[in-house]
Design an enzyme around this catalytic site. Structure first.
Site, mmCIF file in Angstrom:
data_model
loop_
_atom_site.group_PDB
_atom_site.id
_atom_site.type_symbol
_atom_site.label_atom_id
_atom_site.label_comp_id
_atom_site.label_asym_id
_atom_site.label_seq_id
_atom_site.Cartn_x
_atom_site.Cartn_y
_atom_site.Cartn_z
ATOM 1 N N GLU A 1 -1.505 10.416 14.323
ATOM 2 C CA GLU A 1 -2.766 9.594 14.551
ATOM 3 C C GLU A 1 -3.306 9.247 15.948
ATOM 4 O O GLU A 1 -4.363 9.103 16.342
ATOM 5 C CB GLU A 1 -2.604 8.323 13.781
ATOM 6 C CG GLU A 1 -3.963 7.325 13.584
ATOM 7 C CD GLU A 1 -3.819 6.146 12.843
ATOM 8 O OE1 GLU A 1 -4.758 5.505 12.372
ATOM 9 O OE2 GLU A 1 -2.507 5.632 12.646
ATOM 10 N N SER B 1 -0.744 -0.256 5.384
ATOM 11 C CA SER B 1 -0.919 -1.836 5.663
ATOM 12 C C SER B 1 -0.859 -2.280 4.391
ATOM 13 O O SER B 1 -1.478 -2.075 3.413
ATOM 14 C CB SER B 1 -2.060 -1.863 6.705
ATOM 15 O OG SER B 1 -1.970 -1.154 7.838
#
Length: 380
Positions: free
Chosen positions: A242, A127
């Protein structure tokens, strides 16, 4: 490589019984409800305990199992109070799958076994400040230099960066390309010159997230995961891992959650209130449904990808149901609780919930994944 073993529940139970206490009814009265992105004064001890446990787990042969055997082990382990293993999540289920599917044999030899033994902990540098959930908007750049790449840019909301040994780093290697093209993935060492980690204080009071500044950080050529320009494909592998982990082995939902809600109702004299009973029933149903889908997905590898996204959605819904129950039982005043009390931890639970909802992709992203990849619907 997956170890082919015939795992039986009795042998796993015997191994665990010699090393860990069973969960008891009293756990609901005394154990916490911290979510996946929490940190505290004892974080160093938590990290070391996780490393030590994973080393034993690997040496016993339980760290490299197929889906069916892993489901058996997870079912038995749920009965025991184990160390907090969340520091291991990114290495085992985000970087690990990327290396297995896309890494060279040399990369796999160098990193996979240390990750599986808890010797290397990882963080995820995906991110960025101006990209949000849009990974295709990555601006951090890597330019070629003798022997490798020089990386510059900024990453944010990075869990574990303050104690991680390595990072899975997504950067743009072709500045002429945009969006999904021109991205590449690397393994980067967090102690490399030019890496600056700064904690981000959360509204919970913890600082599990970080912003990471990269200033001409050298990454060797051999640390490229996959081919140059295939970083988006590698990232999708990691994000699938994830989602599966957050819905399964490293689920964001604390154990005995419904029992802990009931214990809170008892402490506050609300255990006979029909409204509270209704809240507990809603939480129990949501918890049961979530765990059933987790086990179903674990038992059928063909469903694993879809189940990962579905269970991530179910986790988010479950946390909303639990939050409603907490506020019904404790009223809004529970949000004002501070300190080490169980009720103060419920306050941190509610304040930390948004971080869990975003981890692995927000609900809107999960729904797109389910629609487009698993149901074959056209892109909107």
């Amino acid at each position: 490589m997956v170890r082919m073993q015939d795992i039986d529940a009795a042998s796993v139970d015997a191994w665990l019984a010699a090393r860990a206490p069973l969960h008891t009814a009293q756990d609901a009265q005394h154990t916490g409800v911290a979510l996946i992105e929490e940190s505290g004064a004892d974080e160093g001890a938590v990290v070391e305990a996780a490393r030590a446990w994973q080393r034993e787990w690997y040496d016993a042969g339980y760290a490299e199992l197929g889906a069916a055997d892993a489901a058996v082990v997870r079912s038995v382990a749920a009965n025991y109070r184990l160390p907090d293993l969340r520091p291991l999540l990114i290495g085992l289920h985000i970087l690990g799958p990327a290396l297995r599917e896309h890494g060279t044999a040399a990369l796999q030899r160098r990193y996979l076994t240390p990750i599986l033994r808890g010797e290397i902990l990882a963080c995820q540098l995906f991110s960025e400040p101006e990209a949000g959930s849009d990974l295709a908007g990555v601006r951090a750049k890597a330019v070629r230099v003798p022997g490798g790449w020089s990386v510059s840019g900024q990453k944010v909301w990075t869990s574990n960066a303050h104690f991680a040994d390595v990072a899975e780093l997504l950067v743009r290697t072709d500045s002429a390309s945009s969006r999904h093209a021109g991205l590449s993935m690397f393994v980067m060492h967090m102690d490399a010159p030019g890496v600056d980690v700064r904690p981000l204080r959360q509204m919970t009071g913890g600082a599990a997230f970080n912003e990471v500044f990269l200033n001409d950080v050298f990454v060797p050529e051999e640390n490229l995961i996959g081919e140059e320009g295939t970083g988006w494909r590698v990232a999708m592998t990691s994000l699938s891992g994830e989602r599966a982990a957050l819905g399964g082995e490293f689920e964001a939902v604390p154990p005995q959650l419904v029992e802990k809600l009931a214990a809170m109702a008892l402490r506050r004299g609300r255990s006979e209130d029909p409204l509270v009973w209704g809240c507990l029933a809603d939480a129990a149903v949501a918890d049961f449904a979530h765990r059933a889908v987790v086990e179903h997905g674990a038992a059928d590898p063909q469903l694993a990808g879809a189940a990962a996204s579905v269970t991530k959605l179910m986790v988010t819904d479950l946390l909303e149901v639990v939050t409603s129950a907490v506020l019904e039982i404790g009223d809004a005043e529970v949000l004002l609780e501070r300190g080490a009390s169980i009720d103060a931890q419920w306050s941190e639970f509610i304040l930390g919930k948004p971080g869990v909802a975003i981890a692995g992709g927000a609900n809107e992203i999960q729904k797109n994944v389910i629609a487009e990849r698993h149901l074959g619907l056209p892109k909107g």
